[in-house]
Design an enzyme around this catalytic site. Structure first.
Site, PDB file in Angstrom:
ATOM      1  N   ASP A   1      -8.380  21.228 -10.782  1.00 32.65           N
ATOM      2  CA  ASP A   1      -8.635  20.070 -11.645  1.00 32.65           C
ATOM      3  C   ASP A   1      -8.088  20.456 -13.016  1.00 32.65           C
ATOM      4  OD1 ASP A   1      -9.665  18.138 -13.369  1.00 32.65           O
ATOM      5  OD2 ASP A   1     -11.523  17.901 -12.233  1.00 32.65           O
TER       6      ASP A   1
ATOM      7  N   ARG B   1       0.820  -1.217   0.000  1.00 31.29           N
ATOM      8  CA  ARG B   1       0.000   0.000   0.000  1.00 31.29           C
ATOM      9  C   ARG B   1       0.851   1.261   0.000  1.00 31.29           C
ATOM     10  NH1 ARG B   1      -2.996  -0.409   4.991  1.00 31.29           N
ATOM     11  NH2 ARG B   1      -1.542   1.090   5.839  1.00 31.29           N
TER      12      ARG B   1
HETATM   13  C1  LIG Z   1     -13.065  17.297 -15.256  1.00 27.69           C
HETATM   14  C2  LIG Z   1     -13.153  15.957 -14.596  1.00 27.69           C
HETATM   15  N1  LIG Z   1     -12.519  15.784 -13.434  1.00 27.69           N
HETATM   16  C3  LIG Z   1     -12.562  14.609 -12.786  1.00 27.69           C
HETATM   17  C4  LIG Z   1     -13.260  13.542 -13.298  1.00 27.69           C
HETATM   18  C5  LIG Z   1     -13.333  12.274 -12.499  1.00 27.69           C
HETATM   19  O1  LIG Z   1     -12.494  11.289 -12.987  1.00 27.69           O
HETATM   20  P1  LIG Z   1     -12.811   9.749 -12.686  1.00 27.69           P
HETATM   21  O2  LIG Z   1     -13.937   9.385 -13.592  1.00 27.69           O
HETATM   22  O3  LIG Z   1     -11.528   9.068 -12.962  1.00 27.69           O
HETATM   23  O4  LIG Z   1     -13.220   9.653 -11.246  1.00 27.69           O
HETATM   24  C6  LIG Z   1     -13.913  13.663 -14.511  1.00 27.69           C
HETATM   25  C7  LIG Z   1     -14.650  12.520 -15.091  1.00 27.69           C
HETATM   26  O5  LIG Z   1     -15.425  12.640 -16.008  1.00 27.69           O
HETATM   27  C8  LIG Z   1     -13.869  14.913 -15.172  1.00 27.69           C
HETATM   28  O6  LIG Z   1     -14.528  15.112 -16.345  1.00 27.69           O
END
Ligand SMILES: Cc1ncc(COP(=O)(O)O)c(C=O)c1O
Length: 399
Positions: free
Chosen positions: A189, A62
């Protein structure tokens, strides 16, 4: 010295070269270019004394393996010298929630863009709220005016540029400057642009998330998230990941590492094809607006031009007023664009969406009906032919 006896020293290189060279250690892998996939829990220690002193390169499955280290190191090199460490999580959403938990505690206040990925909003309004953390949503185009939303307990700002579904491009440097002046940290993000097209740490971000499920994996066969941290946040992130017992599966990590090596050429093609189709769609009589950050019609386009070095293949289109059923006929007719969530794989996708009711700080005005497209790696003229057939179905359904 033979090249396989030790890591060859790399001259300073550009990000697309670092995609290829990062995290490699042929000397540790008997000369093989790629690391093996370690399926591992127990690590054996030679003696009790070694065990008690935890004298081992690896402690427990882990806590990391040569496979996970290879991807972490590759991503750290890609992010640049301001990146102090990278954590791997089982999905993009897990990366987002873990990053938020790492920075926030009971009584804290968080600012989040109104254009955020919906499950991120759900996490803030659900889990964070339950643990005594309050969230205020802000207009993604707010820029430095975000200063007026700060409270004495504001600890973090969450940015996503461009926004999910609607593609407003945020002024991340302006927001980061305000946040840092008030002692708050910035999470981002950065999945849409990836570290290749948006240098998050250079723009003031402290924790940068990738849903590696998308472009890094690149083949629609892996769920994985990553969080890259700077020196101000790495310790907290690492401690939180360890405390929560989070780790990602070795096969998924390997697939992401494999995808990373070709991210540069794939993204360049997504950029080219996406832009060609976006411009083609902008000239269609059925389309009111194309929300693609590289087009002037996209809110925040000037910021994109200033801060981003490319575009991926994901954008949205707004139809001129037409019954929703006709748009469904358009999407149903497409043979090369599949219908499904996620994006970033080699294949094209199209989904209808509606932002009405999804916002709390702003009203989303571009209108409807709306469709999000992911332009994949198929021949771009075949994709245009597919869309032409879709428009014919739209016309027939409209009557
Ligand atoms: C902008 C964005 N961030 C995060 C995610 C989440 O990713 P995951 O599907 O791997 O959890 C997505 C998924 O569609 C996304 O479009």
């Amino acid at each position: 010295m033979k090249k396989t006896e030790a890591d060859p020293p790399h001259p300073p290189s550009r990000p697309t070269t670092r995609l290829v060279t990062g995290g490699r250690d042929a000397a540790a892998n008997h000369g093989f270019v790629n690391p093996p996939v370690y399926h591992a829990s127990t690590v054996l220690y030679p003696t009790v004394a070694d065990f008690i002193a935890r004298r081992a390169r690896y402690l427990y499955g882990r806590r990391g393996t040569p496979t996970s280290e290879a991807l972490e190191n590759a991503l750290r090199e890609l992010e640049g010298p301001a990146c102090a460490g990278v954590a791997l999580l089982p999905s993009g959403l897990a990366a987002i929630s873990t990053a938020l938990i790492a920075l926030l505690g009971a009584g804290d206040h968080l600012l989040v863009t109104d254009s955020v990925y919906q499950p991120t909003r759900k996490f803030c309004d659900g889990v964070l709220k339950r643990y005594g953390i309050t969230t205020t949503y802000y207009d993604p185009l707010i820029g430095s005016d975000i200063a007026r939303l700060f409270q004495p307990n504001t600890r973090a700002v969450f940015v996503e540029a461009p926004g999910s579904l609607t593609f407003e491009v945020q002024d991340v440097p302006a927001i980061a400057q305000v946040a840092h002046a008030r002692g708050a940290l910035v999470l981002m993000d950065n999945t849409w642009a990836s570290p290749l097209y948006f240098r998050a740490f250079d723009k003031g971000v402290d924790l940068a998330v990738q849903a590696a499920t998308k472009y890094i994996g690149g083949h629609s066969d892996v769920m994985l998230g990553t969080v890259s941290a700077n020196a101000a946040t790495w310790q907290r992130l690492r401690d939180t990941v360890h405390a929560l017992g989070l780790c990602a599966g070795p096969d998924d990590i390997y697939l992401a590492l494999r995808g990373l090596r070709t991210l540069g050429v794939r993204l360049a093609q997504h950029h080219r094809s996406g832009l060609k189709i976006a411009n083609w769609l902008a000239a269609r009589p059925e389309i009111a607006r194309v929300l693609h950050p590289a087009l002037e019609s996209c809110p925040g386009h000037a910021v994109w031009r200033r801060d981003f070095s490319g575009a991926s293949g994901l954008f949205s289109i707004i139809f001129k007023p037409v019954p929703q059923a006709a748009v469904h006929a358009f999407v149903d007719e497409l043979a090369l664009f599949g219908i499904g969530v996620s994006w970033g794989g080699f294949e094209s996708l199209a989904i209808p969406f509606d932002c009405a009711g999804a916002r709390s700080a702003t009203e989303w005005t571009p209108g409807r009906p709306a469709v999000r497209l992911h332009v994949g790696l198929e021949d771009v003229d075949d994709l245009i032919g597919d869309l032409e057939r879709g428009f014919a179905a739209l016309a027939a359904a409209r009557g």
